[in-house]
Write an enzyme that holds these catalytic residues in place. Sequence first.
Site, mmCIF file in Angstrom:
data_model
loop_
_atom_site.group_PDB
_atom_site.id
_atom_site.type_symbol
_atom_site.label_atom_id
_atom_site.label_comp_id
_atom_site.label_asym_id
_atom_site.label_seq_id
_atom_site.Cartn_x
_atom_site.Cartn_y
_atom_site.Cartn_z
ATOM 1 N N ARG A 1 4.031 7.388 4.958
ATOM 2 C CA ARG A 1 4.483 6.429 3.950
ATOM 3 C C ARG A 1 3.517 5.252 4.005
ATOM 4 O O ARG A 1 2.614 5.215 4.822
ATOM 5 C CB ARG A 1 5.965 6.027 4.117
ATOM 6 C CG ARG A 1 6.559 6.129 5.450
ATOM 7 C CD ARG A 1 5.990 5.159 6.426
ATOM 8 N NE ARG A 1 6.037 3.804 5.931
ATOM 9 C CZ ARG A 1 5.256 2.825 6.334
ATOM 10 N NH1 ARG A 1 4.310 3.050 7.245
ATOM 11 N NH2 ARG A 1 5.345 1.600 5.846
ATOM 12 N N ALA B 1 1.513 2.596 1.044
ATOM 13 C CA ALA B 1 0.771 2.921 -0.174
ATOM 14 C C ALA B 1 -0.581 3.602 0.087
ATOM 15 O O ALA B 1 -0.851 4.685 -0.451
ATOM 16 C CB ALA B 1 0.612 1.649 -1.008
ATOM 17 N N GLN C 1 11.595 0.197 8.620
ATOM 18 C CA GLN C 1 10.167 0.376 8.953
ATOM 19 C C GLN C 1 9.646 -0.742 9.852
ATOM 20 O O GLN C 1 8.697 -0.535 10.609
ATOM 21 C CB GLN C 1 9.319 0.418 7.671
ATOM 22 C CG GLN C 1 9.504 1.663 6.826
ATOM 23 C CD GLN C 1 10.498 1.432 5.712
ATOM 24 O OE1 GLN C 1 11.470 0.683 5.869
ATOM 25 N NE2 GLN C 1 10.297 2.086 4.582
ATOM 26 N N ASP D 1 2.732 -2.380 -2.697
ATOM 27 C CA ASP D 1 2.618 -0.998 -3.183
ATOM 28 C C ASP D 1 1.989 -0.937 -4.561
ATOM 29 O O ASP D 1 1.455 0.085 -4.971
ATOM 30 C CB ASP D 1 3.986 -0.326 -3.208
ATOM 31 C CG ASP D 1 4.467 -0.100 -1.784
ATOM 32 O OD1 ASP D 1 4.968 -1.063 -1.182
ATOM 33 O OD2 ASP D 1 4.270 1.010 -1.278
HETATM 34 O O1 MRU Z 1 8.610 2.951 1.507
HETATM 35 P P1 MRU Z 1 7.369 2.718 2.308
HETATM 36 O O2 MRU Z 1 7.590 2.706 3.775
HETATM 37 O O3 MRU Z 1 6.243 3.635 1.880
HETATM 38 O O4 MRU Z 1 6.949 1.245 1.888
HETATM 39 C C1 MRU Z 1 5.780 0.676 2.426
HETATM 40 C C2 MRU Z 1 5.593 -0.729 2.028
HETATM 41 O O5 MRU Z 1 6.358 -1.282 1.267
HETATM 42 C C3 MRU Z 1 4.358 -1.407 2.523
HETATM 43 O O6 MRU Z 1 4.587 -2.783 2.694
HETATM 44 C C4 MRU Z 1 3.278 -1.220 1.454
HETATM 45 O O7 MRU Z 1 3.085 0.141 1.210
HETATM 46 C C5 MRU Z 1 2.000 -1.811 1.838
HETATM 47 S S1 MRU Z 1 1.269 -0.822 3.091
HETATM 48 C C6 MRU Z 1 -0.260 -1.212 3.424
#
Ligand code: MRU
Length: 365
Positions: A53, A55, A203, A244
């Site tokens: 997970r 982005a 997370q 994201d």
């Molecule tokens: O749902 P996720 O865990 O994929 O969400 C991740 C995030 O919101 C991060 O803050 C975002 O992807 C930036 S990562 C460099």
Amino acid sequence: MQVNGQAYRSIWLAADGMGVEIIDQTQLPFRFQVLRLDRLEDAAEAISRMLVRGAPLIGATAAYGLCLGLRRAADSQALAEMANRLIGCRPTAVNLRWAVERMLRCLLPLPAEQRLAAAYREAGRICEEDVATNQAIGRHGLALIKKRWHEKQAQGPVNILTHCNAGWLATVDWGTALAPVYAAAAEGIPVHVWVDETRPRNQGASLTAWELVAAGIPHHLLADNAGGHLMQHGQVDLCIVGTDRTTASGDVCNKIGTYLKALAARDNDVPFYVALPGSTVDWTVHDGVAEIPIEERGAEEVLRVQGEDENKTVRTVAIAPAATPAVNPAFDVTPARLVTGLITERGVCPASRDGLRSLYPEQGQ
Ligand code: MRU
């Protein structure tokens, strides 16, 4: 980054040069488990079920997913179907679409028999570029942390609040929001990180805290609702989060709860920075609240939590009455007006159309 003295990235090519290996992030912080992906469907599942997970990492995984799919079929129709399957795995982070479209631009002009080798080369480039981009974000963010450190006249650590996980596990390496933290620690600037737990999937608790323990960086975990209180009491020097999808006008879509932190930061004059690679900007979108599709995930993520019991068994338990329904929007949009600046691989700019254009002039008007 190092895990038990061994250097890891979050995704890499297996020793046979065909399979792809990832860290199963659903097992952290309790188990460090490497998984091998061999089929496009494995990559799609890994993205949908959030074994990977963040982005940039889902973009890199999709790029390798196409490589895995091309091992079975390389005609243009199959390629288009595979691309759609991968792009459909998660709707909000634009890097997924960005990476797949970049792969298609590279592969479609080629004869079918040349596509497989070219795909592995391009996916490898996407990963290498991500690492270099995040290191550059780290250098630019480091300057902000240093400035704050001098403003504090070297009194105590620089206290940085972050939300979700935008560390190396969310990218190929280094991370976005955490890259400046790692850079500051490497320079000997004392930093301390306030880690939002980031309900519902936690997370922050399971991934960011795990990264910071591994890197030996001082931190505290806090309930998501505690950040505003800490800001009111002068305990947060800077907020740095990831994103994201960022609009062409600087609105920032990130993990649910980011917006509330930005509101609290504004009310307390705490600088609120967002760290991102250029690949996270969606130049086709201008109004984040109206235009960015927000992923709605299952209610069970809100109604249940996963943890390890005293016997080291990982369990999921209910935290609400069985009859209670729940909603689970996974992201929210922080309007550009609440963002102090965007930390990109090309430097720091205001969160605005002009700010972004000054760093990415090739995106035209
Ligand atoms: O749902 P996720 O865990 O994929 O969400 C991740 C995030 O919101 C991060 O803050 C975002 O992807 C930036 S990562 C460099």
